[in-house]
Scaffold this active site. Structure first.
Site, PDB file in Angstrom:
ATOM      1  N   SER A 153      -6.412  35.484  -5.478  1.00 21.41           N
ATOM      2  CA  SER A 153      -5.352  35.388  -4.470  1.00 21.41           C
ATOM      3  C   SER A 153      -4.346  34.336  -4.909  1.00 21.41           C
ATOM      4  O   SER A 153      -4.674  33.146  -5.001  1.00 21.41           O
ATOM      5  CB  SER A 153      -5.948  34.984  -3.121  1.00 21.41           C
ATOM      6  OG  SER A 153      -4.917  34.469  -2.300  1.00 21.41           O
ATOM      7  N   HIS A 158      -4.076  39.661  -6.007  1.00 18.75           N
ATOM      8  CA  HIS A 158      -4.039  39.766  -4.538  1.00 18.75           C
ATOM      9  C   HIS A 158      -2.900  38.895  -4.003  1.00 18.75           C
ATOM     10  O   HIS A 158      -2.825  37.701  -4.301  1.00 18.75           O
ATOM     11  CB  HIS A 158      -5.388  39.292  -3.996  1.00 18.75           C
ATOM     12  CG  HIS A 158      -5.561  39.409  -2.519  1.00 18.75           C
ATOM     13  ND1 HIS A 158      -5.975  40.573  -1.908  1.00 18.75           N
ATOM     14  CD2 HIS A 158      -5.418  38.506  -1.529  1.00 18.75           C
ATOM     15  CE1 HIS A 158      -6.065  40.384  -0.606  1.00 18.75           C
ATOM     16  NE2 HIS A 158      -5.726  39.129  -0.337  1.00 18.75           N
ATOM     17  N   ASP A 216      -0.974  37.553  -0.571  1.00 19.06           N
ATOM     18  CA  ASP A 216      -1.132  37.374   0.869  1.00 19.06           C
ATOM     19  C   ASP A 216       0.218  37.218   1.538  1.00 19.06           C
ATOM     20  O   ASP A 216       0.926  36.232   1.325  1.00 19.06           O
ATOM     21  CB  ASP A 216      -1.995  36.133   1.136  1.00 19.06           C
ATOM     22  CG  ASP A 216      -3.436  36.387   0.759  1.00 19.06           C
ATOM     23  OD1 ASP A 216      -4.027  37.324   1.310  1.00 19.06           O
ATOM     24  OD2 ASP A 216      -3.969  35.654  -0.103  1.00 19.06           O
ATOM     25  N   MET A 257       2.200  36.732   4.950  1.00 17.08           N
ATOM     26  CA  MET A 257       1.975  36.241   6.319  1.00 17.08           C
ATOM     27  C   MET A 257       3.312  36.039   7.016  1.00 17.08           C
ATOM     28  O   MET A 257       4.268  35.540   6.412  1.00 17.08           O
ATOM     29  CB  MET A 257       1.224  34.912   6.288  1.00 17.08           C
ATOM     30  CG  MET A 257      -0.088  34.968   5.514  1.00 17.08           C
ATOM     31  SD  MET A 257      -1.021  33.456   5.692  1.00 17.08           S
ATOM     32  CE  MET A 257      -2.315  33.706   4.461  1.00 17.08           C
ATOM     33  N   HIS A 278      -1.835  42.274   0.704  1.00 17.70           N
ATOM     34  CA  HIS A 278      -2.560  42.107   1.966  1.00 17.70           C
ATOM     35  C   HIS A 278      -1.555  41.677   3.030  1.00 17.70           C
ATOM     36  O   HIS A 278      -1.100  40.533   3.042  1.00 17.70           O
ATOM     37  CB  HIS A 278      -3.654  41.047   1.741  1.00 17.70           C
ATOM     38  CG  HIS A 278      -4.453  40.694   2.954  1.00 17.70           C
ATOM     39  ND1 HIS A 278      -5.296  39.590   2.983  1.00 17.70           N
ATOM     40  CD2 HIS A 278      -4.562  41.283   4.172  1.00 17.70           C
ATOM     41  CE1 HIS A 278      -5.871  39.524   4.165  1.00 17.70           C
ATOM     42  NE2 HIS A 278      -5.450  40.521   4.911  1.00 17.70           N
ATOM     43  N   MET A 330      -0.599  40.490   6.365  1.00 15.26           N
ATOM     44  CA  MET A 330      -1.024  39.847   7.611  1.00 15.26           C
ATOM     45  C   MET A 330       0.211  39.690   8.480  1.00 15.26           C
ATOM     46  O   MET A 330       0.702  38.580   8.726  1.00 15.26           O
ATOM     47  CB  MET A 330      -1.686  38.498   7.296  1.00 15.26           C
ATOM     48  CG  MET A 330      -3.091  38.677   6.716  1.00 15.26           C
ATOM     49  SD  MET A 330      -3.687  37.212   5.864  1.00 15.26           S
ATOM     50  CE  MET A 330      -2.949  37.489   4.267  1.00 15.26           C
ATOM     51  N   MET A 335     -12.558  40.631   6.418  1.00 18.40           N
ATOM     52  CA  MET A 335     -12.217  39.215   6.250  1.00 18.40           C
ATOM     53  C   MET A 335     -13.453  38.358   6.504  1.00 18.40           C
ATOM     54  O   MET A 335     -14.162  38.557   7.495  1.00 18.40           O
ATOM     55  CB  MET A 335     -11.109  38.802   7.223  1.00 18.40           C
ATOM     56  CG  MET A 335      -9.744  39.404   6.951  1.00 18.40           C
ATOM     57  SD  MET A 335      -9.038  38.978   5.348  1.00 18.40           S
ATOM     58  CE  MET A 335      -8.965  37.194   5.411  1.00 18.40           C
ATOM     59  N   GLY A 361      -5.120  33.551   7.495  1.00 15.64           N
ATOM     60  CA  GLY A 361      -4.027  32.602   7.719  1.00 15.64           C
ATOM     61  C   GLY A 361      -3.941  31.508   6.677  1.00 15.64           C
ATOM     62  O   GLY A 361      -2.844  31.076   6.342  1.00 15.64           O
ATOM     63  N   GLY A 401      -8.796  28.262   1.448  1.00 13.37           N
ATOM     64  CA  GLY A 401      -9.643  27.077   1.464  1.00 13.37           C
ATOM     65  C   GLY A 401     -10.553  26.921   2.666  1.00 13.37           C
ATOM     66  O   GLY A 401     -11.108  25.845   2.895  1.00 13.37           O
ATOM     67  N   ASP A 460     -12.729  38.662   1.589  1.00  7.50           N
ATOM     68  CA  ASP A 460     -11.610  37.744   1.357  1.00  7.50           C
ATOM     69  C   ASP A 460     -11.785  36.535   2.274  1.00  7.50           C
ATOM     70  O   ASP A 460     -11.783  36.676   3.501  1.00  7.50           O
ATOM     71  CB  ASP A 460     -10.305  38.504   1.681  1.00  7.50           C
ATOM     72  CG  ASP A 460      -9.044  37.693   1.446  1.00  7.50           C
ATOM     73  OD1 ASP A 460      -9.143  36.554   0.975  1.00  7.50           O
ATOM     74  OD2 ASP A 460      -7.960  38.229   1.758  1.00  7.50           O
ATOM     75  N   GLY A 461     -11.921  35.367   1.648  1.00  8.27           N
ATOM     76  CA  GLY A 461     -12.047  34.122   2.407  1.00  8.27           C
ATOM     77  C   GLY A 461     -13.343  33.404   2.094  1.00  8.27           C
ATOM     78  O   GLY A 461     -14.421  33.921   2.373  1.00  8.27           O
ATOM     79  N   GLY A 462     -13.215  32.235   1.447  1.00  8.93           N
ATOM     80  CA  GLY A 462     -14.408  31.434   1.143  1.00  8.93           C
ATOM     81  C   GLY A 462     -15.325  32.068   0.113  1.00  8.93           C
ATOM     82  O   GLY A 462     -16.526  31.795   0.089  1.00  8.93           O
ATOM     83  N   GLY A 493      -9.247  32.680  -3.905  1.00 11.39           N
ATOM     84  CA  GLY A 493      -8.106  31.837  -4.215  1.00 11.39           C
ATOM     85  C   GLY A 493      -8.559  30.506  -4.769  1.00 11.39           C
ATOM     86  O   GLY A 493      -8.526  30.255  -5.981  1.00 11.39           O
TER      87      GLY A 493
HETATM   88  C1  DX5 Z   1      -6.545  34.154   3.882  1.00 12.34           C
HETATM   89  C2  DX5 Z   1      -6.116  35.006   2.713  1.00 12.34           C
HETATM   90  C3  DX5 Z   1      -6.960  34.860   1.511  1.00 12.34           C
HETATM   91  C4  DX5 Z   1      -7.000  33.456   0.948  1.00 12.34           C
HETATM   92  C5  DX5 Z   1      -8.348  33.255   0.340  1.00 12.34           C
HETATM   93  O1  DX5 Z   1      -5.925  34.570   5.043  1.00 12.34           O
HETATM   94  O2  DX5 Z   1      -6.152  36.386   3.066  1.00 12.34           O
HETATM   95  O3  DX5 Z   1      -6.626  35.800   0.496  1.00 12.34           O
HETATM   96  O4  DX5 Z   1      -6.017  33.224  -0.017  1.00 12.34           O
HETATM   97  O5  DX5 Z   1      -8.426  31.934  -0.083  1.00 12.34           O
HETATM   98  P1  DX5 Z   1      -9.801  31.207  -0.424  1.00 12.34           P
HETATM   99  O6  DX5 Z   1     -10.442  32.000  -1.532  1.00 12.34           O
HETATM  100  O7  DX5 Z   1      -9.365  29.865  -0.821  1.00 12.34           O
HETATM  101  O8  DX5 Z   1     -10.646  31.243   0.840  1.00 12.34           O
HETATM  102 ZN    ZN Z   2      -5.924  38.009   1.454  1.00 14.53          ZN
END
Ligand code: DX5
Ligand code: ZN
Length: 216
Positions: free
Chosen positions: A11, A36, A38, A40, A69, A71, A140, A145, A148, A173-175, A195
């Site tokens: 990401s 990827h 993001d 927003m 993606h 959002m 997710m 949003g 990290g 996606d996320g963590g 990310g």
């Molecule tokens: C969050 C994004 C993710 C984010 C993931 O809303 O959709 O793609 O960048 O970041 P990490 O891998 O740091 O959780």
């Molecule tokens: Zn994403």
């Protein structure tokens, strides 16, 4: 999905935005499968990021598929502009689409691969009307949003339940790090978005290899 090939999609939210082109190339060289992005809008999620101009700027610097993606609210108003900018895959949030089937149909008509994303608390029932038409479901593993954030293990049973009824890509996606990649893959996920874990690693190639785990 245990034993299936794992795809890794860094990401770019965690990239150095002053050097997006180099950062994208760095990910390609490090072995990424998709890039990827993001998007927003400050409404669907409480953060603002990039728009189609950034997708257009990244398009010529990599041969990898651009995985966009969205959002954002009213994704139907922006699908064609992101496809024109160079998106190969577009994922919309089910929560942002009162008529999800219509949005999916519109996106398929634009000639891209289509995904539908769910927030951690949204049930997989929302996907059922479009499950036979989409290429990817994004479950997710944090509230969308921000990068990290900490992985939410309560999503694991949802991945297992979806894998029983869906044979195409399940993206998380996320963590995501080498440990949560293992647990989500065991549950049935096959596309890892990460990310922080990749961009902050000393060695991005090694981080990507570690996300592929035993299935590499
Ligand atoms: C969050 C994004 C993710 C984010 C993931 O809303 O959709 O793609 O960048 O970041 P990490 O891998 O740091 O959780
Ligand atoms: Zn994403």
């Amino acid at each position: 999905m245990s034993g299936s090939k794992i795809l890794v999609a860094p990401s770019i939210l965690s990239a150095d935005f002053g050097r997006l082109a180099e950062e994208t190339r760095r990910m390609e060289t490090a072995g990424a499968d998709w890039i990827h992005l993001d998007i927003m809008d400050g409404h669907f999620v409480p953060n603002l990021t990039i728009g189609p101009q950034a997708v257009e700027a990244i398009r010529p610097v990599t041969r990898l598929p651009l995985d966009v993606h969205l959002m954002i609210e009213h994704p139907e108003n922006y699908l064609s502009v992101f496809v024109k900018a160079g998106a190969d895959r577009v994922t919309v949030h089910a929560e942002a689409c009162p008529d999800l089937a219509a949005v999916v149909k519109q996106a398929i008509g634009l000639g891209v691969k289509v995904g539908v994303a769910l927030r951690p608390k949204t049930g997989i029932e929302l996907l059922k009307p479009v499950l036979d038409r989409i290429d990817l479901a994004l479950l997710m593993t944090v509230n969308p949003g921000f990068g990290g954030q900490a992985f939410m293990p309560e999503v694991l049973p949802k991945i297992e339940a979806l894998r029983k009824i869906f044979s195409r890509h399940i993206q998380v996606d996320g963590g995501i790090n080498h440990e949560t990649a293992r647990s989500t893959h065991s549950a049935g996920a096959d596309v890892m978005v990460a990310g922080t874990y990749i961009f902050r690693a000393m060695d991005a190639r090694q981080a990507i290899v570690s996300l592929r785990g035993d299935a590499a």
